[in-house]
Scaffold this motif. Structure first.
Motif, short mmCIF file in Angstrom:
data_model
loop_
_atom_site.label_atom_id
_atom_site.label_comp_id
_atom_site.label_asym_id
_atom_site.label_seq_id
_atom_site.Cartn_x
_atom_site.Cartn_y
_atom_site.Cartn_z
N ALA A 52 -10.27 -10.97 -76.87
CA ALA A 52 -8.76 -10.23 -77.46
C ALA A 52 -8.62 -9.39 -77.54
CB ALA A 52 -8.84 -10.80 -78.94
N VAL A 53 -6.88 -8.83 -77.29
CA VAL A 53 -6.49 -7.48 -76.26
C VAL A 53 -7.18 -6.42 -78.04
CG1 VAL A 53 -4.41 -5.92 -76.54
CG2 VAL A 53 -5.28 -8.06 -75.05
N HIS A 54 -6.75 -7.27 -79.54
CA HIS A 54 -7.07 -6.85 -80.69
C HIS A 54 -8.29 -5.76 -81.15
CE1 HIS A 54 -9.38 -9.83 -83.01
NE2 HIS A 54 -7.76 -10.65 -82.23
N THR A 55 -9.43 -6.79 -80.51
CA THR A 55 -10.51 -6.53 -80.40
C THR A 55 -10.74 -5.29 -79.43
OG1 THR A 55 -10.99 -8.86 -80.88
CG2 THR A 55 -13.06 -7.41 -80.28
N ASP A 56 -10.59 -5.38 -78.12
CA ASP A 56 -10.55 -3.81 -77.50
C ASP A 56 -10.44 -2.58 -77.85
OD1 ASP A 56 -12.13 -5.70 -75.78
OD2 ASP A 56 -10.05 -6.05 -74.38
N ILE A 57 -9.19 -2.86 -78.76
CA ILE A 57 -8.58 -2.11 -79.13
C ILE A 57 -9.49 -1.47 -80.38
CG2 ILE A 57 -6.47 -0.86 -80.57
CD1 ILE A 57 -4.55 -3.21 -79.13
N ARG A 58 -10.20 -1.97 -81.28
CA ARG A 58 -10.36 -1.96 -82.07
C ARG A 58 -11.86 -1.21 -81.57
NH1 ARG A 58 -9.35 -6.95 -84.36
NH2 ARG A 58 -11.78 -7.63 -84.09
N GLU A 59 -12.65 -1.14 -80.50
CA GLU A 59 -13.46 -1.13 -80.09
C GLU A 59 -13.23 -0.14 -79.86
OE1 GLU A 59 -16.20 -1.71 -76.06
OE2 GLU A 59 -14.81 -2.55 -76.33
N GLY A 60 -11.95 0.47 -79.05
CA GLY A 60 -11.70 2.20 -78.74
C GLY A 60 -11.20 2.71 -79.46
N ILE A 61 -11.15 2.55 -80.75
CA ILE A 61 -10.65 3.50 -81.82
C ILE A 61 -12.04 3.56 -82.77
CG2 ILE A 61 -9.96 3.29 -83.94
CD1 ILE A 61 -7.50 1.75 -83.48
N ARG A 62 -12.87 3.17 -82.76
CA ARG A 62 -14.54 3.04 -83.10
C ARG A 62 -15.22 4.04 -82.79
NH1 ARG A 62 -15.08 -1.72 -83.87
NH2 ARG A 62 -16.64 -3.10 -82.29
N TRP A 63 -15.13 3.85 -80.94
CA TRP A 63 -15.67 4.83 -80.43
C TRP A 63 -15.07 6.36 -80.79
CZ3 TRP A 63 -15.18 8.71 -76.69
CH2 TRP A 63 -15.03 8.94 -75.91
#
Length: 418
Positions: A210-221
Motif C-alpha cells: 500500500a502507498v501508506h506502507t511505502d511512505i512509512r518505509e521512506g520515513i523510517r529510512w
C-alpha cells in the motif's frame, strides 16, 4: 574554448540530461509567466485580501496534502510517464481556464479551483523530476547537473517569466495562460525523449504494498539515516526563520525602507540577479571548496543577512543584501539537493525528496504565520530579529554535524549512472 552548449550541458552528463534540462527550463518559463499573471488575474476579480491570499495558499496546500503520496508513487512507477501524465493534466487545466476566460464566464472560485488542481499535478511533476537526475549522471556530476537545473529555474521562473507574464496579461487576460499551456505541453514532448525512466532494482520482484506502507518505509529510512535526517531538519528550520520576515517583506520594503512599489519589485528581482551570478561561479566553487565549507558559509551568510536587514534603513543596502542572498541561496540549494541525492538509494529518491519538500512548504506556512503575528505585535523589523536568533541557534547546533552531512560517499560502483 568551451562552447556555450557544452558549458550549459556538458556532453559527459549524457543525452538524457539534455532532454531533462530542456523540459525543465521550458516548464519553468510557463510557471514564471504564471507567477505574475495568476495574482494579477485574481486581483482583477476581487478586492478581498482573503481571496487574494487564497491564491498563494493554493501553492502550498497541495504539497501538505499529497506531497508524501507523490514521493511514494514516484518510487513505484515509470517516472517519465508519471511526469508526462501530470504535465498533461496541467496543460488541460490551463486550456480549460483559457476557455473560461475567452467565454467570459470565469469566476474567482473557478480560478482558485484551477490553481488547486494545477498545484496538485505540480506536486507530482516536481517530486518525480527530482528523482531523474541521479538515474542519469554519475554522483560526481550531480552538483553541476543540479546547478544547471537551478539556473533554469532562476532565469525562466524568477527572472524572465514574471515580466513576460505581466506583459501578456496587459494584452489579454487569457494570453499568459495560453502561453503557459504551450510551454507545459512542450515539456511533455521533451521529457518523453529520455530513456532512463524506472528506478533501478536489485533484480528481485518486490511485493506490491500500500502507498501508506511505502511512505512509512521512506520515513523510517530517513529517521535512521542521521546525515539526511539532519539535513531535512536544517532545511525545515531555516525555512521557518526565512519565511517569518519574507511574509511581510512588502510592508518592510514600502513602509520601513520607504522604497515604494517599484523599489519592492527591484528588491525581489535582486535575489534573482545574485542567483544568476552564482550559476557562473558554482563550478569554480565546487572544485576549490568542500561541500561542508560551502554549507557553513551559506548558513552563516543567512544569519548575517537577517541581522543586516534588521539593522538597515537604506534601500540601497537592502538591495545589496538581497543580491548576496540570491547568490548563497543558489549555492545552498544546489549543494543540499546534491548531497541528498548522493546519500539516498535510487528506489527511495521520490519518498525522501517528498519529505524534504513537505518540510520546505511546512516551514513556509509556519514561518509566514509567525512572521505576521510578530510584526503585528512588535513592528516590521521584529521578524528579522526572530529570524536572526533562530538561524544563529540552529547554525551553532549543526556546525559540527555538517561535516557528516556533506561527506556523501561517492561509491565507484554506483558512480556510473545509466
Amino acid at each position: 574554448m568551451v562552447s556555450i552548449g557544452e558549458w550549459v550541458a556538458p556532453a559527459r552528463l549524457g543525452r538524457d540530461f539534455r532532454w531533462l534540462l530542456a523540459s525543465s527550463w521550458t516548464s519553468n518559463v510557463g510557471d514564471g509567466i504564471a507567477l505574475a499573471a495568476a495574482p494579477l488575474l485574481i486581483a482583477s476579480m476581487t478586492d478581498s485580501p482573503l481571496l487574494v491570499a487564497s491564491g498563494a495558499v493554493m501553492q502550498f496546500l497541495p504539497w501538505l496534502l499529497f506531497g508524501l503520496h507523490a514521493g511514494a508513487i514516484a518510487d513505484r512507477v515509470d517516472r517519465r510517464l508519471l511526469i508526462m501524465g501530470a504535465n498533461a493534466v496541467r496543460a488541460l487545466v490551463l486550456v480549460a481556464l483559457c476557455t473560461f476566460l475567452l467565454m467570459g464566464v470565469a469566476s474567482i472560485w473557478m480560478v482558485l479551483a484551477v490553481a488547486f488542481v494545477y498545484g496538485c499535478a505540480e506536486v507530482f511533476v516536481d517530486t518525480t523530476s527530482s528523482t531523474l537526475l541521479p538515474m542519469m549522471v554519475r554522483k560526481a556530476d550531480l552538483g553541476i547537473g543540479n546547478a544547471r537545473l537551478q539556473a533554469g529555474f532562476l532565469v525562466a521562473n524568477q527572472f524572465g517569466g514574471p515580466p513576460l507574464g505581466a506583459f501578456l496579461f496587459a494584452v489579454g487576460s487569457f494570453w499568459p495562460f495560453a502561453v503557459q499551456a504551450i510551454c507545459v505541453a512542450l515539456a511533455v514532448v521533451l521529457i518523453s525523449r529520455i530513456a532512463v525512466t524506472k528506478p533501478p532494482t536489485d533484480g528481485e520482484e518486490r511485493p506490491r504494498t500500500a502507498v501508506h506502507t511505502d511512505i512509512r518505509e521512506g520515513i523510517r529510512w530517513l529517521w535512521r539515516n542521521p546525515p539526511v535526517r539532519t539535513l531535512v531538519i536544517v532545511i525545515l528550520t531555516f525555512n521557518i526563520t526565512w519565511a517569518a520576515p519574507w511574509g511581510v517583506l512588502v510592508l518592510y520594503a514600502t513602509e520601513h525602507l520607504g522604497m515604494g512599489p517599484v523599489g519592492y519589485g527591484a528588491l525581489t528581482t535582486a535575489s534573482a540577479i545574485g542567483g544568476l551570478v552564482a550559476t557562473f561561479a558554482f563550478g569554480w566553487l565546487e572544485r576549490r571548496f568542500t561541500f561542508a565549507t560551502l554549507m557553513r558559509i551559506c548558513l552563516s551568510a543567512e544569519v548575517a543577512m537577517h541581522l543586516a536587514f534588521a539593522l538597515t534603513t537604506s534601500g540601497v543596502v537592502a538591495f545589496a543584501i538581497m543580491m548576496a542572498f540570491g547568490a548563497y541561496a543558489f549555492v545552498w540549494g544546489t549543494i543540499s539537493t546534491t548531497v541528498r541525492q548522493r546519500l539516498v538509494p535510487h528506489e527511495l529518491q521520490g519518498r525522501i525528496a517528498s519529505v524534504n519538500m513537505v518540510g520546505v512548504f511546512g516551514g513556509l506556512v509556519i514561518g509566514q504565520a509567525l512572521g505576521g503575528v510578530i510584526a503585528q505585535l512588535w513592528g516590521l523589523t521584529a521578524p528579522w530579529w526572530f529570524a536572526f536568533v533562530g538561524a544563529a541557534i540552529t547554525l551553532v547546533l549543526v556546525w559540527r554535524p555538517i561535516t557528516h552531512i556533506a561527506a556523501a560517499k561517492i561509491d565507484g560502483g554506483e558512480d556510473a549512472a545509466h
